[in-house]
Enzyme design. Sequence first.
Site, PDB file in Angstrom:
ATOM      1  N   SER A  26      -8.308  -3.136  -2.414  1.00 32.79           N
ATOM      2  CA  SER A  26      -7.006  -3.031  -3.414  1.00 32.79           C
ATOM      3  C   SER A  26      -6.139  -2.304  -1.818  1.00 32.79           C
ATOM      4  CB  SER A  26      -6.181  -2.196  -4.054  1.00 32.79           C
ATOM      5  OG  SER A  26      -5.888  -1.680  -5.088  1.00 32.79           O
TER       6      SER A  26
ATOM      7  N   GLY B 106       0.143  -6.177  -7.928  1.00 37.66           N
ATOM      8  CA  GLY B 106       0.296  -5.076  -9.188  1.00 37.66           C
ATOM      9  C   GLY B 106       0.810  -3.638  -8.155  1.00 37.66           C
ATOM     10  N   ARG B 107       0.353  -2.846  -7.626  1.00 40.16           N
ATOM     11  CA  ARG B 107       0.880  -1.615  -7.006  1.00 40.16           C
ATOM     12  C   ARG B 107       2.351  -1.806  -6.376  1.00 40.16           C
ATOM     13  NH1 ARG B 107      -2.658   2.006  -4.745  1.00 40.16           N
ATOM     14  NH2 ARG B 107      -4.537   0.776  -4.931  1.00 40.16           N
TER      15      ARG B 107
ATOM     16  N   TYR C 205      -9.144   9.562  -4.333  1.00 49.04           N
ATOM     17  CA  TYR C 205      -9.659   9.240  -3.558  1.00 49.04           C
ATOM     18  C   TYR C 205      -8.987   9.178  -2.210  1.00 49.04           C
ATOM     19  CZ  TYR C 205      -8.539   5.794  -7.517  1.00 49.04           C
ATOM     20  OH  TYR C 205      -9.000   5.369  -8.300  1.00 49.04           O
TER      21      TYR C 205
ATOM     22  N   CYS D 299      -7.798  23.314 -13.917  1.00 49.59           N
ATOM     23  CA  CYS D 299      -8.673  24.842 -13.397  1.00 49.59           C
ATOM     24  C   CYS D 299      -9.950  23.950 -12.322  1.00 49.59           C
ATOM     25  CB  CYS D 299      -9.502  25.466 -15.111  1.00 49.59           C
ATOM     26  SG  CYS D 299      -8.715  25.979 -16.082  1.00 49.59           S
TER      27      CYS D 299
ATOM     28  N   TYR E  53      -1.668   2.796 -10.939  1.00 48.81           N
ATOM     29  CA  TYR E  53      -2.695   3.958 -10.394  1.00 48.81           C
ATOM     30  C   TYR E  53      -2.006   5.616 -10.961  1.00 48.81           C
ATOM     31  CZ  TYR E  53      -4.001  -0.429  -9.434  1.00 48.81           C
ATOM     32  OH  TYR E  53      -4.442  -1.943  -9.363  1.00 48.81           O
TER      33      TYR E  53
HETATM   34  N1  LLP Z   1      -6.681  -8.203  -9.283  1.00 55.94           N
HETATM   35  C1  LLP Z   1      -7.587  -7.923  -9.383  1.00 55.94           C
HETATM   36  C2  LLP Z   1      -8.726  -8.122 -10.591  1.00 55.94           C
HETATM   37  C3  LLP Z   1      -7.595  -6.255  -9.742  1.00 55.94           C
HETATM   38  O1  LLP Z   1      -9.280  -5.536  -9.651  1.00 55.94           O
HETATM   39  C4  LLP Z   1      -6.980  -5.439  -9.120  1.00 55.94           C
HETATM   40  C5  LLP Z   1      -6.692  -3.842  -8.893  1.00 55.94           C
HETATM   41  C6  LLP Z   1      -6.033  -6.237  -9.052  1.00 55.94           C
HETATM   42  C7  LLP Z   1      -5.602  -7.631  -8.938  1.00 55.94           C
HETATM   43  C8  LLP Z   1      -4.573  -5.493  -8.842  1.00 55.94           C
HETATM   44  O2  LLP Z   1      -4.259  -4.845  -7.320  1.00 55.94           O
HETATM   45  P1  LLP Z   1      -2.658  -4.182  -6.458  1.00 55.94           P
HETATM   46  O3  LLP Z   1      -2.612  -4.923  -5.940  1.00 55.94           O
HETATM   47  O4  LLP Z   1      -2.726  -3.424  -7.689  1.00 55.94           O
HETATM   48  O5  LLP Z   1      -3.734  -3.149  -4.619  1.00 55.94           O
HETATM   49  N2  LLP Z   1      -7.009   2.634  -8.696  1.00 55.94           N
HETATM   50  C9  LLP Z   1      -7.579   2.424  -7.697  1.00 55.94           C
HETATM   51  C10 LLP Z   1      -7.141   1.228  -7.724  1.00 55.94           C
HETATM   52  C11 LLP Z   1      -8.024   0.269  -8.462  1.00 55.94           C
HETATM   53  C12 LLP Z   1      -7.854  -1.276  -7.660  1.00 55.94           C
HETATM   54  C13 LLP Z   1      -8.180  -1.754  -9.086  1.00 55.94           C
HETATM   55  N3  LLP Z   1      -8.171  -3.204  -9.497  1.00 55.94           N
HETATM   56  C14 LLP Z   1      -6.153   3.239  -7.127  1.00 55.94           C
HETATM   57  O6  LLP Z   1      -4.998   3.814  -7.590  1.00 55.94           O
HETATM   58  O7  LLP Z   1      -5.881   3.170  -5.501  1.00 55.94           O
END
Ligand code: LLP
Length: 478
Positions: A241, A321-322, A371, A398, A428
Amino acid sequence: MLMSSVAGSANPLAPAWLSVPANANELAPTVWSRNAARAESGVIEIAGLDVATLVAEYGTPVYVVDEADVRGRARDVRESFDREFARVGSSAKVYYAGKAFLTIEVARWMIAAGLNIDVCSGGELAVALAAGVDPGRLGLHGNNKSVAEIDRSVSVGIGAIVLDSAIEIERVAAAAKKHGRVQPVRLRINSGVHASTHEYLATAREDQKFGIPLADAEATVAIIRSHSELSFLGLHSHIGSQIFESDGFAEAARRLFAVHAKLLETGPVPELNLGGGFGIAYTSVDVALSLDEIARRFADIVSAAAAEFGVPVPVVSIEPGRAIIGPSTATIYEVGTVKDVLVTLPDDTTAIRKYVSIDGGMSDNIRPALYGADYTVRIASRKSDAEPVLVRIAGKHCESGDIVVHADYLPGDVRPGDLLAVPATGAYCWSLANNYNYLGRPPVVAVKDGEARLLVRRETEEDLLSRDAGLRTPSEKK
Ligand code: LLP
């Protein structure tokens, strides 16, 4: 001791990437949503609504979503992938990764933009179904889907299930049999490629929990194909990601194509899923690829790999997603306290770091604490000509690691009562929000054409107490 901190000049405590802005009121266009701007009055406006007015109604902290930004990016990603994959003689399916941020309304925006939705739990599935999404447009992920989650997904007619282990084959087949369906499935591969931001690592086998090893793929697909209740769509890979380069995707695609080509010798493999992970700009020094450019590179990568292995270009699905939701949102906070902390540097000089504390923190944005993620900040309620000073935006929890913005420059007169805006909090942040220290999660408000509307209301003390079984009488439970 020398004082090396002079207002307006670089503070030695600032990270190397951060320079003193010529104008600390300016909004970097790559970091803010498309319709964010500072009005003449000095107040930041999002989609034509000034944040002071919005805060008067919804309070702080509040996540403000620029609706047209999200819907525009969703359309852009679909149109670019449609166009680029048509150029290489195929087509593409875009799944929005709901884990980044999902509400009923957001699910509807994605469907309206022609996207599908990827869910990875029964809860996310419930949101998508509550939004009225055709289950055929949903995909289910997860390395440990419960039998109940599988059953529900199959029973509603989910479009695809991404199998993550051999064990799941029998579970999904049993559910399909029970509901008299033929369930389309993908198989997640651990390609050994892991990418993050500018770099990728490629090993024979990556030490992580998702997917099955590439070497086991053929045998596993043979088992899938032996079940008449399952229909095999193709292989799946997600390499990480917040990725800025495409070379990791290219390496993963090449590795998958080697197996994809072999599988074609024994049966149909209509699709290939290359996951999500496209990076966005969190600070002005981040340079993200445009959605157009990503689509162009993906089409080139896939058509080159298909040519190399002598197979047709498959239908490709992706799961961003992001890149769709991240840039759309800013979180608005109110400043409560400000203090100058004198810090001694290794060379024995000192510098001041201004700690600005806000009314939220790691409960609404845990990414910096989890992160080490960087964000930026601007005063939202006014502009100021005061010299920029280095600030650290701290939450109210806290815990000393409760930081929302490690380092940025704000006008030096930043003070209690100011509203601050932290951009690029669409992905996220709300989805990872928590109740640490019993803070209620903030509301999410969508703004479009100067009008605000609530997507999710603020969590109240009543909400927080409502699950506590310690309350004894029904009236106390109110
Ligand atoms: N597909 C799968 C199988 C995934 O596990 C993920 C994200 C996505 C698609 C979407 O990824 P994106 O396009 O949003 O990067 N919490 C972390 C990111 C965790 C991503 C988990 N999987 C953060 O805030 O950076």
